[in-house]
Each structure stands twice: as structure tokens, then as C-alpha cells.
Scaffold this active site. Structure first.
Site, PDB file in Angstrom:
ATOM      1  N   LYS A 104       0.818  -1.214   0.000  1.00 20.74           N
ATOM      2  CA  LYS A 104       0.000   0.000   0.000  1.00 20.74           C
ATOM      3  C   LYS A 104       0.854   1.267   0.000  1.00 20.74           C
ATOM      4  CE  LYS A 104      -3.545  -0.449  -0.459  1.00 20.74           C
ATOM      5  NZ  LYS A 104      -4.216  -0.800  -1.753  1.00 20.74           N
ATOM      6  N   GLY A 106       2.529   2.174  -3.002  1.00 19.65           N
ATOM      7  CA  GLY A 106       2.532   2.665  -4.377  1.00 19.65           C
ATOM      8  C   GLY A 106       3.404   1.825  -5.293  1.00 19.65           C
ATOM      9  N   THR A 107       3.659   0.569  -4.911  1.00 18.18           N
ATOM     10  CA  THR A 107       4.546  -0.281  -5.703  1.00 18.18           C
ATOM     11  C   THR A 107       3.954  -0.639  -7.063  1.00 18.18           C
ATOM     12  OG1 THR A 107       3.685  -2.299  -4.652  1.00 18.18           O
ATOM     13  CG2 THR A 107       5.622  -1.269  -3.646  1.00 18.18           C
ATOM     14  N   HIS A 314     -11.186   6.079   1.936  1.00 22.36           N
ATOM     15  CA  HIS A 314     -10.886   5.572   3.282  1.00 22.36           C
ATOM     16  C   HIS A 314     -12.053   5.831   4.227  1.00 22.36           C
ATOM     17  CE1 HIS A 314      -6.217   5.836   2.677  1.00 22.36           C
ATOM     18  NE2 HIS A 314      -6.811   4.991   1.862  1.00 22.36           N
TER      19      HIS A 314
END
EC number: 2.8.2.-
Length: 347
Positions: A104, A106-107, A314
């Protein structure tokens, strides 16, 4: 007799139907063999993805994949059909660079952006070799890789490597020269994003607030919860520095990957020894999703954004809980800044 002979010499004689069919079949067979030979390398690359046994699913309680199964299936190993064709004569190599984390952070975005570069070839799905499939051996791992030509870099990304205790030693055993990339993000925001992903799959899980604390009255944070534990970056980095020098690890800001993707990609390209080909011209900001997208994906004439699982809204989290988490992470963040020589601005 002479007249008949002259007619035979002057007038072409048609082949019998059976011979015509055999000749046509021979021509078609020749063309098929030629096409098969030309694309053999590309076809082999596709077959390799299906032939090895698939990576095992994460055991219960283990951090899950950053990307959904649908996204991984949709992500091709090759940059484009054209490059697949010409790379048919390439070689399968073990990766020279690995995106090792974090979940989580940003890979997936970083990998998709990097694949625009013609000298980057990457596995689409997460192999999970150094955490879940190590006993399968390096030959199995290599077979998952796409074919590359000289000058091209083979890459993969599995975010759970960063928090896997055995991963640094295993990667070092494969090659001490492997370049490592870590995408980090404000650990509080990262934890909420991690929880949001789990919530989308398991709507009946406890609230974020209840999972955060061992005892909410005393304010004791539950560091055994993976969503919290992953964000203690300094602790995990110490393990990696036992096997790799700090200069061999690039730390990418997940926040800057959103606000200035071209700038962060410039740093990544420099780190990998690549020509700076990916620039501002490749990106546009998608206001709906809230992050940058590619104007044109490799092998396509259409804009490309990450899947619907990216950019989830979220849930509202109690601000007192958020503040307690910020206080908890602050000393770890400060240590991480010192270790990396970078201030990520999370405090």
C-alpha cells in the site's frame, strides 16, 4: 503427333486436383513453421507463466497481495506485443532489480510507470519467491521472468519482501549486486489504506480503532497487527542493512509519486542506470481517482489508470486514534530519516 506435342508445349498443363491440394498444404505448412519459429521466444515466455506451479496463497493472517488477482492476471509480463515478438530471441535472467516494498505504498503504480521504459522488462504478477516459494528454487524463479535483450533490466515486485525476515539473506545469496527499491508512505495513511483494502474483502472485520490498540484505555498500540507493524520502517530496514549497503537501496516517496511522478521516476531511472525517457509528457492527473495516470500505456494508444481497487475512499477514523498513531510512529520515522538521509515529511 507433332501438332499434339506442340500444343502440349505451348499450353500450360494444369496440375491434377490432388497435387494442387498437396502443394497448397505444403505452402501453408511452410508458412506456419516459419511463423512458429519467428515467435517461438515470445510464445515460450507466455507458456512459462502457465507451466510453473502458481505461487501459493498467503497463509491466514499473513499480509496479502497489494494488487488484486484480477489486476495481476491483467498485467502482462511483456511491455507490449511488439517488444514480445522482438524479444523472442532474448534470455530469461534473474532480476537485477526488485521492488521489495512496501504494501500500500505505491509499488504497483511505480512498476506500471517503469514499464513504459523500453529497457525495463518486468513480471506482471507478484512472484512471492523470497517469502512463500523459496523452496521451489532459482530455476523456477528464473522461468517466471520475461525474456530480455542485452542492455535491458529484468525486474519484479513483491511488497511483502520488505517485512520478511529471511528475504534479505535470500536475495543476497542470489546476487549481492541486486538493486532494491522501497516505496514508502506516511505509515498512518498506509495503515488506514491497508485496513481499507481488507475491509473491502471482509466487511465484517472489527473497526480500525479496535484493531489499533491492545488496550485503548492505556493507549498501548498493538504492533502485532500487520497494518501497524509494516509501517515501522526503521526496524525492517535494519535487517536489510545487514546484507546490503544503504547505497544499493532506493527509497521512493509514495506521496511524491503522486504529486510529482516524473520527478520520482527520474530518480528511479538514474538509480537503475537508465536513460531518462519517462518524463512529464507521460502523465496526467486523474481527479476522480486522485493520482496520476499514464497518457498512453506501452503497447496501447489509450490512457491507462490503475484498476478500480486503487484509490478507494478511506473510512472515517477517530482523529484521537490517528493522533496516537502519529505519536507512536514519530520516533521510528525520525530514525528512518536518519538511516536513509531523506526527510519524507510525515511529521
Amino acid at each position: 503427333m507433332g501438332q499434339r506435342l506442340n500444343r502440349c508445349l505451348d499450353v500450360p498443363v494444369a496440375l491434377p486436383p490432388l497435387r494442387r491440394r498437396l502443394l497448397l498444404l505444403f505452402i501453408m505448412l511452410f508458412l506456419w513453421l516459419y511463423m512458429f519459429y519467428s515467435c517461438a521466444g515470445s510464445c515460450a515466455g507466455l507458456a512459462a507463466r502457465g507451466s510453473p506451479a502458481p505461487p501459493r496463497a498467503a497463509p491466514p493472517g499473513e499480509p496479502g497481495e497489494e494488487s488484486s488477482l484480477e489486476e495481476q492476471r491483467a498485467a502482462p509480463d511483456a511491455a507490449s506485443p511488439i517488444s514480445s515478438f522482438f524479444n523472442g530471441s532474448g534470455t530469461k535472467r534473474l532480476p537485477q532489480a526488485i521492488i521489495i516494498g512496501v504494501k500500500k505504498g505505491g509499488t504497483r503504480a511505480l512498476l506500471e510507470f517503469l514499464r513504459v521504459h523500453p529497457d525495463v522488462r518486468a513480471v506482471g504478477a507478484e512472484p512471492h519467491f523470497f517469502d512463500r516459494n523459496y523452496e521451489r528454487g532459482l530455476a523456477w524463479y528464473r522461468d517466471l521472468m520475461p525474456r530480455t535483450l542485452e542492455g535491458q533490466i529484468t525486474m519484479e515486485k513483491t511488497p511483502s519482501y520488505f517485512v520478511t525476515k529471511e528475504a534479505p539473506a535470500r536475495i543476497s545469496s542470489m546476487s549481492k549486486g541486486t538493486k532494491l527499491i522501497v516505496v514508502v508512505r506516511d505509515p498512518v495513511t498506509r495503515a488506514i489504506s491497508d485496513y481499507t483494502q481488507t475491509l473491502s474483502k471482509k466487511p465484517d472485520i472489527p473497526t480500525f480503532e479496535s484493531l489499533t490498540f491492545k488496550n485503548r484505555t492505556t493507549g498501548l498500540i498493538d504492533t502485532s497487527w500487520s497494518a501497524i507493524q509494516i509501517g515501522i520502517y526503521a526496524k525492517h530496514l535494519e535487517n536489510w542493512l545487514l546484507y546490503f549497503p544503504i547505497g544499493q537501496i532506493l527509497f521512493v516517496s509514495g506521496e511524491r509519486l503522486i504529486s510529482d511522478p516524473a520527478g520520482e521516476l527520474g530518480r528511479v531511472q538514474d538509480f537503475l542506470g537508465l536513460k531518462r525517457i519517462i518524463t512529464d509528457k507521460h502523465f496526467y492527473f486523474n481527479k476522480t481517482k486522485g493520482f496520476p495516470c499514464l497518457k498512453k500505456a506501452e503497447g496501447s494508444s489509450k490512457p491507462h489508470c490503475l484498476g478500480k481497487t486503487k484509490g478507494r475512499t478511506h473510512p472515517d477514523i477517530d482523529q484521537e486514534v490517528v493522533q496516537r498513531l502519529r505519536d507512536f510512529y514519530r520516533p521510528f520515522n525520525m530514525k528512518f530519516y536518519q538511516m536513509t538521509g531523506q526527510d519524507f515529511g510525515w511529521d
